[in-house]
Scaffold this active site. Structure first.
Site, short mmCIF file in Angstrom:
data_model
loop_
_atom_site.label_atom_id
_atom_site.label_comp_id
_atom_site.label_asym_id
_atom_site.label_seq_id
_atom_site.Cartn_x
_atom_site.Cartn_y
_atom_site.Cartn_z
N ASP A 16 0.89 -1.31 0.02
CA ASP A 16 0.09 0.02 -0.02
C ASP A 16 1.02 1.27 -0.14
O ASP A 16 1.89 1.16 0.34
CB ASP A 16 -1.12 -0.06 1.25
CG ASP A 16 -2.15 1.00 1.22
OD1 ASP A 16 -2.53 1.38 0.04
OD2 ASP A 16 -2.43 1.35 2.18
N HIS A 33 1.87 3.15 -9.10
CA HIS A 33 1.74 1.83 -9.13
C HIS A 33 3.01 1.35 -10.17
O HIS A 33 3.17 -0.17 -9.97
CB HIS A 33 0.24 1.47 -10.00
CG HIS A 33 -0.94 2.00 -9.27
ND1 HIS A 33 -1.21 1.66 -7.84
CD2 HIS A 33 -1.96 2.67 -9.57
CE1 HIS A 33 -2.05 2.36 -7.53
NE2 HIS A 33 -2.66 2.83 -8.44
N LEU A 127 9.98 -20.73 -5.10
CA LEU A 127 9.24 -20.06 -4.43
C LEU A 127 7.81 -19.87 -5.01
O LEU A 127 7.60 -19.78 -6.32
CB LEU A 127 9.78 -18.24 -4.51
CG LEU A 127 8.84 -17.04 -4.11
CD1 LEU A 127 8.62 -17.18 -2.43
CD2 LEU A 127 9.20 -15.93 -4.47
N ARG A 190 -4.64 -1.61 9.24
CA ARG A 190 -5.88 -2.48 8.94
C ARG A 190 -5.54 -3.51 7.95
O ARG A 190 -4.66 -3.48 6.99
CB ARG A 190 -7.25 -1.40 8.48
CG ARG A 190 -6.65 -0.79 7.36
CD ARG A 190 -8.07 0.20 6.81
NE ARG A 190 -7.77 0.81 5.84
CZ ARG A 190 -7.80 2.38 6.08
NH1 ARG A 190 -7.91 3.08 7.21
NH2 ARG A 190 -7.37 3.32 5.01
#
Ligand code: IPE
Ligand code: IPE
Ligand code: MG
Length: 242
Positions: A16, A33, A127, A190
């Protein structure tokens, strides 16, 4: 490179802060982004270097459709471009890619790109990278419940067989072990509907660093913090009682 001990086996990340990173520089949010995709690349490389076998990242939530259409469109274009650009190198590095979330909402080009990436990397072992796209935890839980209820209706399952393990296996991450460490960049404290079932006993780590700035040193700081946690899972751990 020093490796903290113990290391998490599975790390979940909310990437974020892209928009704020761009706005601070007077640039359009979508530039954030773009820069965020480089941060993901760095993080995957760090995980590989440390031998961490499982990484689950939140790329697009089922609530992110609420953003302006132009931002959503640019984001989806960016996913497709990043897929086309990066899959070969990820494949060479032994990364297996899987997408979790409801992909039926995406255009055919993106759906094809995701499927191709999954097929091309299916046998890789170093991975496993789960990319959550159009993912929402509530959505995932409701879908799992519907699926199990339908099996009961068909008489294939009895309701008493629905236990934690059975229910968890129906969720998007399936039978993978739950994340040990959760990282959220960008300063918010959050979960934003990310893995609400799976994070029940995960160690939570929040940092104010914006995702495009997230580098090797920040990743290693999170690993070091995790190494100092005492996980008790409801027991007493190292605590001594008279
Ligand atoms: C995270 O960055 C990326 C996505 C949600 C797709 P944001 O776009 O949420 O950036 P901020 O939180 O607005 O800075
Ligand atoms: C969570 O970030 C989703 C992703 C990073 C993909 P958001 O920016 O959408 O979360 P909120 O809106 O701040 O809760
Ligand atoms: Mg955000």
């Amino acid at each position: 490179m020093s490796t903290p001990d113990p290391l998490p086996h599975h790390i979940a990340i909310i990437m974020d802060g892209n928009g704020r990173w761009a706005l601070r520089q007077g640039r359009p949010r979508t530039d954030g982004h773009e820069a965020g995709s480089d941060a993901l690349k760095r993080t995957i490389e760090s995980a590989l270097r440390h031998g961490i076998p499982l990484l689950t990242v939140y790329a697009f939530s089922s609530e992110n459709w609420r953003r302006p259409r132009s931002e959503v469109r640019k984001l989806l274009e960016l996913f497709l471009r990043a897929l086309n650009r990066e899959v070969r190198e990820l494949n060479e590095n032994g990364v297996r890619i899987r997408f979790v979330g409801n992909r039926s909402a995406f255009n055919p080009a993106l759906r094809d790109g995701m499927l191709r990436a999954e097929k091309q990397t299916a046998d890789n072992q170093a991975l496993l990278l789960n990319v959550a796209v159009n993912y929402g935890g509530h959505d995932d839980i409701a879908r799992a419940a519907r699926h199990l209820a339908a099996a009961v209706e068909r008489g294939e399952l009895s309701s008493s067989q629905i236990d934690i393990e059975r229910f968890g296996a129906e969720l998007a991450l399936g039978k993978l072990p739950a994340p040990d460490l959760f990282i959220r960049t960008g300063g918010e404290r959050r979960l934003s509907n990310f893995l609400p079932w799976e994070l029940a006993y995960t160690e939570l780590y929040f940092t104010d660093v914006l995702w495009p700035d997230f580098g090797v040193e920040h990743f290693e700081a999170a690993l070091a913090d995790f190494a100092n946690r005492e996980r008790r899972f409801g027991g007493l751990g190292q605590v001594r009682h008279a």
